[in-house]
Design a protein around this motif. Sequence first.
Motif, mmCIF file in Angstrom:
data_model
loop_
_atom_site.group_PDB
_atom_site.id
_atom_site.type_symbol
_atom_site.label_atom_id
_atom_site.label_comp_id
_atom_site.label_asym_id
_atom_site.label_seq_id
_atom_site.Cartn_x
_atom_site.Cartn_y
_atom_site.Cartn_z
ATOM 1 N N ASP A 1 0.826 -1.209 0.000
ATOM 2 C CA ASP A 1 0.000 0.000 0.000
ATOM 3 C C ASP A 1 0.860 1.259 0.000
ATOM 4 O O ASP A 1 0.599 2.207 -0.735
ATOM 5 N N LYS B 1 1.147 4.080 -2.932
ATOM 6 C CA LYS B 1 0.903 5.494 -2.605
ATOM 7 C C LYS B 1 2.048 6.356 -3.133
ATOM 8 O O LYS B 1 1.821 7.397 -3.743
ATOM 9 N N LEU C 1 -5.662 6.106 -3.328
ATOM 10 C CA LEU C 1 -4.366 6.237 -2.657
ATOM 11 C C LEU C 1 -3.620 7.481 -3.123
ATOM 12 O O LEU C 1 -2.795 8.015 -2.397
ATOM 13 N N LEU D 1 -2.959 7.528 3.382
ATOM 14 C CA LEU D 1 -2.921 6.070 3.470
ATOM 15 C C LEU D 1 -3.695 5.533 4.676
ATOM 16 O O LEU D 1 -4.479 4.594 4.531
ATOM 17 N N VAL E 1 -7.456 5.550 3.900
ATOM 18 C CA VAL E 1 -7.857 4.518 2.941
ATOM 19 C C VAL E 1 -7.925 3.161 3.621
ATOM 20 O O VAL E 1 -8.898 2.416 3.456
#
Length: 165
Positions: free
Chosen positions: A31, A35, A97, A102, A105
Amino acid sequence: MVTTVMTGWMQRPFVALGMLAIAMAMIPLNDALIKLMSAYMPLAEIALIRGVLSMIVLGVFTGGVGSMLALPPRVFWSFYGRGMCLVLAMILYFVPLGSLPLPTVITIFFVSPLLITLLSVPFLGERIGVHRMLSVCMGLIGVLVIIRPGTADFQIEAVVVLGAA
């Protein structure tokens, strides 16, 4: 022969737990990297690179594409449909993103167990007790506090994350 040896090796409890720990550590790393990369690369390119890398890893740890093609057609198409749903969820997760923080999300995405609990009633015929239903409702209220619909802080990307969930 190699597949049998690797399968036997991976079935050792400590090896399996170690691989699980590594995989779970890669999820937030994935993730964070997406991002960061979303500022420099288009989402489609990021998804393509991620898909190719995933196929390489799956090819190493499974029987490869041959075992997938050996499945009965009904099972193959069921897996294919599930895979396309996961691709859609991945895209709906990665798009926000670029514009949302972050942690926001990830927090909104964690509504998925609540949605699964709610959808288990009509799709699976499950029964949810009052306590569980109240817990799910409280969790959904918490998500609404994070999303803040109707305020100046509301961003439509938060709804896109809900679609991924």
